[in-house]
Design an enzyme around this catalytic site. Sequence first.
Site, PDB file in Angstrom:
ATOM      1  N   SER A  17       3.543  15.043 -29.678  1.00 19.75           N
ATOM      2  CA  SER A  17       2.896  15.456 -28.432  1.00 19.75           C
ATOM      3  C   SER A  17       2.509  16.922 -28.459  1.00 19.75           C
ATOM      4  CB  SER A  17       3.855  15.216 -27.258  1.00 19.75           C
ATOM      5  OG  SER A  17       3.342  15.768 -26.056  1.00 19.75           O
TER       6      SER A  17
ATOM      7  N   TYR B 214      11.233  16.694 -22.483  1.00 22.67           N
ATOM      8  CA  TYR B 214      10.353  15.770 -23.202  1.00 22.67           C
ATOM      9  C   TYR B 214       9.732  16.452 -24.414  1.00 22.67           C
ATOM     10  CZ  TYR B 214       6.005  13.443 -24.425  1.00 22.67           C
ATOM     11  OH  TYR B 214       4.972  12.871 -25.132  1.00 22.67           O
TER      12      TYR B 214
ATOM     13  N   LYS C  97       1.794   4.200 -14.897  1.00 21.79           N
ATOM     14  CA  LYS C  97       2.501   5.437 -15.188  1.00 21.79           C
ATOM     15  C   LYS C  97       2.820   6.273 -13.955  1.00 21.79           C
ATOM     16  CE  LYS C  97       1.411   7.779 -18.886  1.00 21.79           C
ATOM     17  NZ  LYS C  97       2.688   7.721 -19.648  1.00 21.79           N
TER      18      LYS C  97
END
Length: 341
Positions: free
Chosen positions: A114, A141, A181
């Site tokens: 990411s 994250y 989401k």
Amino acid sequence: MIVITGAAGFIGSALAARLNEARFFDLVLVDDFSRDDKRRNHRDLICSERVDRREFFDWLERNESQVHFIFHLGARTNTTEQDRSIFDELNVNFSKRIWNACVKCGLPLVYASSAATYGNGEYGYSDDHACVNDLVPLNPYGESKNEFDKWALSQEKAGNAPYFWVGLKFFNVFGPNEFHKGRMASVVFHTYNQVQATGAMKLFRSHRPDFEDGSQARDFVYVKDLTEVCFFFMHHRKSSSNGLYNLGSGQARTFLDLAKATFKAMQREVDISFIDTPEDIRDNYQYFTEANLAKLRNIGYTRPFASLEDAVHDYIEQYLIPDRTWGSTTVDTPVKHGEEN
């Protein structure tokens, strides 16, 4: 067989849909398929088998001779989650098990990293391996993704890596199949729904003096372009290309650009105002990201990426207005909650 983890989620189901379009039907979809809010993402996909993620490694032991490629796209992607143990379990330790299984079975691997690993961009947005240990992600994250990237590079150095492996640093991905989401869905998705409901859109205002309201910029990449890069690597498989790669459009665009493109695609008059960025993400908010794609281009990926305007138009016209998912032949009303991709 081609294995896709996270196959009920946003990017995993989109990749499965793209592979189906290319006449790849011998797919093994891996995920937690108990979630009803994700069911429409995968129910019409053509595949050989669906495997619960908790049973995947036992399944692989029995079937590894039939597997040709693994796309590991499953992850917990909630950037507001502060419980590091969740990320350790799903994003780090599960990924290590996937990696080690690929080493043991001689399987090629593409996994999802990411752009959250880049934090505030103090060290730029280069996918040079020399930068990885210096990166300072802004949330657990991003930390989990960077921890696995660092571990993967250490394994490569130690000679314990799949013969072909690639970690793709996804930037701001948007497109069909993200409906579940919730808060983590793209600004395009939220703009479309706000405009449908109220005729207007509220964007987060800037809390930094060097950025005007709405001028916060991200590298927005259409999920269809992302799947093309995955498709490229599935055929590429050159060990000389092993490593981390940025996957964005290569061009930062503002949230104002994104919202205006959404209004245009909806054929509605622009009506945008600003609200405070929620406090739980304000201090860890990325104000600018832009993928350096030189490394990807240098190994032979030449396909152009869709412009923001063309991608938003396709997403709205082909999927949001008719309420379709990519890969689905059925139209119905989605359940709007969830946090995983």
